[in-house]
Scaffold this motif. Structure first.
Motif, PDB file in Angstrom:
ATOM      1  N   ASP A  16       0.451  -0.757  -0.122  1.00  0.00           N
ATOM      2  CA  ASP A  16       0.050  -0.027   0.462  1.00  0.00           C
ATOM      3  C   ASP A  16       0.697   1.535   0.027  1.00  0.00           C
ATOM      4  O   ASP A  16       0.658   1.737  -0.974  1.00  0.00           O
ATOM      5  CB  ASP A  16      -0.356  -0.473   1.489  1.00  0.00           C
ATOM      6  CG  ASP A  16      -1.926  -0.703   1.128  1.00  0.00           C
ATOM      7  OD1 ASP A  16      -2.001  -1.451  -0.287  1.00  0.00           O
ATOM      8  OD2 ASP A  16      -2.797  -1.163   1.335  1.00  0.00           O
ATOM      9  N   ARG A  20       1.327   4.607  -2.573  1.00  0.00           N
ATOM     10  CA  ARG A  20       0.825   5.260  -3.122  1.00  0.00           C
ATOM     11  C   ARG A  20       1.876   6.590  -3.311  1.00  0.00           C
ATOM     12  O   ARG A  20       2.165   7.508  -4.035  1.00  0.00           O
ATOM     13  CB  ARG A  20       0.019   5.567  -1.299  1.00  0.00           C
ATOM     14  CG  ARG A  20      -0.584   5.397  -1.097  1.00  0.00           C
ATOM     15  CD  ARG A  20      -0.854   5.298   0.236  1.00  0.00           C
ATOM     16  NE  ARG A  20      -0.970   6.894   0.559  1.00  0.00           N
ATOM     17  CZ  ARG A  20      -1.187   7.345   1.886  1.00  0.00           C
ATOM     18  NH1 ARG A  20      -1.870   6.283   3.170  1.00  0.00           N
ATOM     19  NH2 ARG A  20      -1.190   8.572   2.143  1.00  0.00           N
ATOM     20  N   ASP A  30       2.318  12.521   5.116  1.00  0.00           N
ATOM     21  CA  ASP A  30       2.439  11.177   4.931  1.00  0.00           C
ATOM     22  C   ASP A  30       3.240  10.408   5.456  1.00  0.00           C
ATOM     23  O   ASP A  30       3.801   8.886   5.305  1.00  0.00           O
ATOM     24  CB  ASP A  30       1.270  10.857   3.139  1.00  0.00           C
ATOM     25  CG  ASP A  30       0.267  10.893   3.819  1.00  0.00           C
ATOM     26  OD1 ASP A  30      -0.611  10.238   4.598  1.00  0.00           O
ATOM     27  OD2 ASP A  30      -0.479  11.015   2.169  1.00  0.00           O
TER      28      ASP A  30
END
Length: 68
Positions: A16, A20, A30
């Motif tokens: 994941d 991203r 993030d």
């Protein structure tokens, strides 16, 4: 004790993050979250590196000189 589901969860999280990271520019928050996840465990760092190498080998992530 079998920890296969835990390993699967780590792999899924690593994938994941890779998706991203390579599909969009991560925000500062993030990026901090990814770095915290990597710092949390040597397993996280190892699996993330292995997943990144696998993607590079399969051509799913462009080489750094092909980006931008």
């Amino acid at each position: 004790m079998d920890n296969e589901s835990g390993d699967d969860a780590v792999w899924q999280t690593a994938i994941d993050w890779l998706m991203r990271e390579h599909e969009e520019t991560l925000s500062d928050a993030d990026r901090e979250a990814l770095n915290a996840w990597l710092a949390d465990s040597s397993q996280h760092r190892r699996v993330f590196h292995e997943a990144e190498q696998l993607w590079l080998l399969t051509g799913m992530i462009p080489r750094s000189d092909e980006r931008n």
